[in-house]
Design a protein around this motif. Structure first.
Motif, PDB file in Angstrom:
ATOM      1  N   ILE A  53      24.292  68.639  67.468  1.00 54.07           N
ATOM      2  CA  ILE A  53      24.466  69.895  66.730  1.00 54.07           C
ATOM      3  C   ILE A  53      23.486  70.957  67.193  1.00 54.07           C
ATOM      4  CG2 ILE A  53      22.973  69.227  64.831  1.00 54.07           C
ATOM      5  CD1 ILE A  53      24.875  70.687  62.962  1.00 54.07           C
ATOM      6  N   ASP A  54      22.277  70.553  67.577  1.00 53.78           N
ATOM      7  CA  ASP A  54      21.296  71.534  68.024  1.00 53.78           C
ATOM      8  C   ASP A  54      21.804  72.277  69.267  1.00 53.78           C
ATOM      9  OD1 ASP A  54      19.543  70.798  65.969  1.00 53.78           O
ATOM     10  OD2 ASP A  54      18.661  69.204  67.189  1.00 53.78           O
ATOM     11  N   SER A  55      22.296  71.535  70.236  1.00 57.78           N
ATOM     12  CA  SER A  55      22.821  72.156  71.462  1.00 57.78           C
ATOM     13  C   SER A  55      24.051  73.004  71.170  1.00 57.78           C
ATOM     14  CB  SER A  55      23.173  71.091  72.487  1.00 57.78           C
ATOM     15  OG  SER A  55      22.028  70.411  72.901  1.00 57.78           O
ATOM     16  N   ALA A  56      24.935  72.506  70.327  1.00 55.26           N
ATOM     17  CA  ALA A  56      26.164  73.242  70.006  1.00 55.26           C
ATOM     18  C   ALA A  56      25.848  74.573  69.334  1.00 55.26           C
ATOM     19  CB  ALA A  56      27.067  72.399  69.115  1.00 55.26           C
ATOM     20  N   LEU A  57      24.946  74.559  68.357  1.00 56.05           N
ATOM     21  CA  LEU A  57      24.618  75.802  67.656  1.00 56.05           C
ATOM     22  C   LEU A  57      23.822  76.760  68.539  1.00 56.05           C
ATOM     23  CD1 LEU A  57      23.865  74.431  64.074  1.00 56.05           C
ATOM     24  CD2 LEU A  57      25.872  75.704  64.850  1.00 56.05           C
ATOM     25  N   LYS A  58      22.947  76.243  69.415  1.00 52.41           N
ATOM     26  CA  LYS A  58      22.225  77.118  70.358  1.00 52.41           C
ATOM     27  C   LYS A  58      23.209  77.794  71.302  1.00 52.41           C
ATOM     28  CE  LYS A  58      17.791  74.755  70.375  1.00 52.41           C
ATOM     29  NZ  LYS A  58      16.894  73.877  71.123  1.00 52.41           N
ATOM     30  N   TYR A  59      24.182  77.042  71.789  1.00 56.57           N
ATOM     31  CA  TYR A  59      25.197  77.612  72.673  1.00 56.57           C
ATOM     32  C   TYR A  59      25.981  78.704  71.946  1.00 56.57           C
ATOM     33  CZ  TYR A  59      29.180  77.998  75.798  1.00 56.57           C
ATOM     34  OH  TYR A  59      30.150  78.485  76.633  1.00 56.57           O
ATOM     35  N   ASP A  60      26.413  78.424  70.707  1.00 62.66           N
ATOM     36  CA  ASP A  60      27.162  79.421  69.940  1.00 62.66           C
ATOM     37  C   ASP A  60      26.317  80.657  69.661  1.00 62.66           C
ATOM     38  OD1 ASP A  60      29.378  77.817  69.967  1.00 62.66           O
ATOM     39  OD2 ASP A  60      29.219  77.192  67.863  1.00 62.66           O
ATOM     40  N   SER A  61      25.012  80.489  69.435  1.00 61.94           N
ATOM     41  CA  SER A  61      24.161  81.647  69.158  1.00 61.94           C
ATOM     42  C   SER A  61      24.052  82.556  70.381  1.00 61.94           C
ATOM     43  CB  SER A  61      22.771  81.203  68.688  1.00 61.94           C
ATOM     44  OG  SER A  61      22.027  80.664  69.762  1.00 61.94           O
ATOM     45  N   ARG A  62      24.137  81.980  71.584  1.00 60.30           N
ATOM     46  CA  ARG A  62      24.095  82.790  72.808  1.00 60.30           C
ATOM     47  C   ARG A  62      25.445  83.441  73.093  1.00 60.30           C
ATOM     48  NH1 ARG A  62      21.429  78.156  74.783  1.00 60.30           N
ATOM     49  NH2 ARG A  62      23.323  77.593  75.922  1.00 60.30           N
ATOM     50  N   LEU A  64      28.230  83.984  70.845  1.00 63.45           N
ATOM     51  CA  LEU A  64      28.886  84.779  69.809  1.00 63.45           C
ATOM     52  C   LEU A  64      28.028  85.992  69.457  1.00 63.45           C
ATOM     53  CD1 LEU A  64      30.187  81.866  67.558  1.00 63.45           C
ATOM     54  CD2 LEU A  64      31.448  83.168  69.276  1.00 63.45           C
ATOM     55  N   GLY A  65      28.652  87.024  68.992  1.00 62.12           N
ATOM     56  CA  GLY A  65      27.962  88.281  68.739  1.00 62.12           C
ATOM     57  C   GLY A  65      27.351  88.415  67.358  1.00 62.12           C
ATOM     58  N   PHE A  66      26.974  87.324  66.726  1.00 67.56           N
ATOM     59  CA  PHE A  66      26.340  87.388  65.405  1.00 67.56           C
ATOM     60  C   PHE A  66      25.339  86.246  65.289  1.00 67.56           C
ATOM     61  CE2 PHE A  66      30.324  85.069  65.086  1.00 67.56           C
ATOM     62  CZ  PHE A  66      29.976  83.910  64.430  1.00 67.56           C
ATOM     63  N   PRO A  67      24.377  86.365  64.353  1.00 69.37           N
ATOM     64  CA  PRO A  67      23.341  85.330  64.213  1.00 69.37           C
ATOM     65  C   PRO A  67      23.919  83.999  63.712  1.00 69.37           C
ATOM     66  CG  PRO A  67      22.711  87.356  63.076  1.00 69.37           C
ATOM     67  CD  PRO A  67      24.133  87.511  63.491  1.00 69.37           C
ATOM     68  N   ILE A  68      23.466  82.913  64.318  1.00 65.79           N
ATOM     69  CA  ILE A  68      23.868  81.555  63.939  1.00 65.79           C
ATOM     70  C   ILE A  68      22.639  80.837  63.397  1.00 65.79           C
ATOM     71  CG2 ILE A  68      24.685  79.326  64.842  1.00 65.79           C
ATOM     72  CD1 ILE A  68      26.917  81.298  64.879  1.00 65.79           C
ATOM     73  N   ARG A  69      22.835  80.059  62.328  1.00 61.52           N
ATOM     74  CA  ARG A  69      21.744  79.302  61.714  1.00 61.52           C
ATOM     75  C   ARG A  69      21.988  77.806  61.874  1.00 61.52           C
ATOM     76  NH1 ARG A  69      22.090  84.015  59.223  1.00 61.52           N
ATOM     77  NH2 ARG A  69      20.271  84.918  58.227  1.00 61.52           N
ATOM     78  N   VAL A 161      26.824  88.073  58.051  1.00 62.02           N
ATOM     79  CA  VAL A 161      27.494  86.872  58.557  1.00 62.02           C
ATOM     80  C   VAL A 161      28.025  86.089  57.360  1.00 62.02           C
ATOM     81  CG1 VAL A 161      27.204  84.701  59.820  1.00 62.02           C
ATOM     82  CG2 VAL A 161      25.981  86.760  60.552  1.00 62.02           C
ATOM     83  N   ARG A 162      29.312  85.693  57.423  1.00 63.68           N
ATOM     84  CA  ARG A 162      29.898  84.889  56.365  1.00 63.68           C
ATOM     85  C   ARG A 162      29.594  83.426  56.645  1.00 63.68           C
ATOM     86  NH1 ARG A 162      29.880  89.127  56.242  1.00 63.68           N
ATOM     87  NH2 ARG A 162      31.366  89.520  57.878  1.00 63.68           N
ATOM     88  N   LEU A 163      29.087  82.745  55.634  1.00 66.16           N
ATOM     89  CA  LEU A 163      28.844  81.301  55.696  1.00 66.16           C
ATOM     90  C   LEU A 163      29.825  80.654  54.740  1.00 66.16           C
ATOM     91  CD1 LEU A 163      24.938  81.311  55.516  1.00 66.16           C
ATOM     92  CD2 LEU A 163      26.381  81.307  57.542  1.00 66.16           C
ATOM     93  N   LEU A 164      30.545  79.654  55.222  1.00 66.40           N
ATOM     94  CA  LEU A 164      31.569  78.988  54.429  1.00 66.40           C
ATOM     95  C   LEU A 164      31.329  77.491  54.463  1.00 66.40           C
ATOM     96  CD1 LEU A 164      35.320  79.682  54.327  1.00 66.40           C
ATOM     97  CD2 LEU A 164      34.566  77.383  54.876  1.00 66.40           C
ATOM     98  N   LEU A 165      31.358  76.864  53.299  1.00 72.80           N
ATOM     99  CA  LEU A 165      31.238  75.411  53.167  1.00 72.80           C
ATOM    100  C   LEU A 165      32.530  74.880  52.579  1.00 72.80           C
ATOM    101  CD1 LEU A 165      27.729  75.171  51.421  1.00 72.80           C
ATOM    102  CD2 LEU A 165      28.216  75.291  53.859  1.00 72.80           C
ATOM    103  N   THR A 166      32.999  73.758  53.088  1.00 73.80           N
ATOM    104  CA  THR A 166      34.162  73.102  52.499  1.00 73.80           C
ATOM    105  C   THR A 166      34.125  71.624  52.876  1.00 73.80           C
ATOM    106  OG1 THR A 166      36.557  73.171  52.141  1.00 73.80           O
ATOM    107  CG2 THR A 166      35.785  73.508  54.400  1.00 73.80           C
ATOM    108  N   GLY A 167      34.833  70.818  52.131  1.00 77.01           N
ATOM    109  CA  GLY A 167      34.904  69.391  52.414  1.00 77.01           C
ATOM    110  C   GLY A 167      35.083  68.581  51.152  1.00 77.01           C
ATOM    111  N   GLU A 183      18.157  79.129  53.693  1.00 76.94           N
ATOM    112  CA  GLU A 183      16.734  79.263  54.024  1.00 76.94           C
ATOM    113  C   GLU A 183      16.468  79.254  55.525  1.00 76.94           C
ATOM    114  OE1 GLU A 183      14.971  76.007  51.913  1.00 76.94           O
ATOM    115  OE2 GLU A 183      15.121  77.019  49.963  1.00 76.94           O
ATOM    116  N   ALA A 184      17.465  78.861  56.332  1.00 73.59           N
ATOM    117  CA  ALA A 184      17.271  78.760  57.782  1.00 73.59           C
ATOM    118  C   ALA A 184      17.200  80.138  58.420  1.00 73.59           C
ATOM    119  CB  ALA A 184      18.395  77.950  58.392  1.00 73.59           C
ATOM    120  N   GLU A 185      16.345  80.260  59.414  1.00 69.86           N
ATOM    121  CA  GLU A 185      16.259  81.490  60.197  1.00 69.86           C
ATOM    122  C   GLU A 185      17.312  81.454  61.288  1.00 69.86           C
ATOM    123  OE1 GLU A 185      14.277  84.182  59.762  1.00 69.86           O
ATOM    124  OE2 GLU A 185      13.663  83.218  57.893  1.00 69.86           O
TER     125      GLU A 185
END
Length: 189
Positions: A53-62, A64-69, A161-167, A183-185
């Protein structure tokens, strides 16, 4: 003289005896190909797929045009999926989704997007939903889209940024993930 009886005298017994070798042949081929198993106790839990997940989210943060946490989930939660999607239509945008299996064995996903709230909810829910509740988690208000027989969807907006949780996870697990991601930066680009 013919050695076979006339066709009019064939009955169901003759048909069954004709099919027995065919069924046995199919079972033997399936067994050789290892495409079937016999489990008298019922299905068993297989291994949970794992995702970095760390690599996936770092890749998406680079990309995509919005902040990823990165929410930093509790020990015992297994990140098991990740994807990106484009939400089409008016108010659409890009989205980054990661999924987790909680310690209770339930699935919970986090989607981060620059799409507007209603197109995002419709994309994830597969149709129109209406807000049924509001949850205050820390300094963020989460709109809850629920109903009978559907998985809840929680949505909040943090810095555009919209954050959505489901499951299928419990409300306590939703609260844990909502707290952690709230709380995540944002990751550095």
């Amino acid at each position: 003289m013919a050695s076979d009886k006339p066709r009019i005298l064939h009955d169901n017994k003759d048909m069954v005896w004709s099919l027995v070798p065919l069924v046995l042949f199919c079972i033997i081929i399936a067994g050789i190909a290892s495409q079937c198993t016999f489990s008298p106790g019922g299905p068993t839990q297989g291994p949970i797929p794992s995702v970095d997940i760390d690599s996936a989210l770092k890749y998406d943060s680079r990309e995509l045009g919005f902040p990823i946490r990165n929410p930093g989930v509790p020990d015992g939660w297994t990140p098991n999926s990740g994807s990106r999607a484009i939400i089409a239509g008016t108010g659409g945008g890009d989205s980054s989704t990661v999924g987790f299996i909680t310690t209770a064995g339930r699935y919970l996903q986090l989607t981060q997007s620059n799409a507007e709230e209603m197109p995002l909810v419709a994309h994830v829910a597969g149709g129109q939903r209406f807000a049924t509740d509001v949850q205050q988690i820390g300094s963020h208000s989460w709109n809850v889209y629920g109903g009978d027989g559907v998985e809840p969807i929680w949505v909040t907006d943090i810095d555009g940024v919209r954050l959505l949780l489901t499951g299928a996870a419990s409300e306590a697990d939703f609260t844990t993930l909502a707290t952690n991601v709230g709380e995540a930066e944002p990751l550095t680009r």
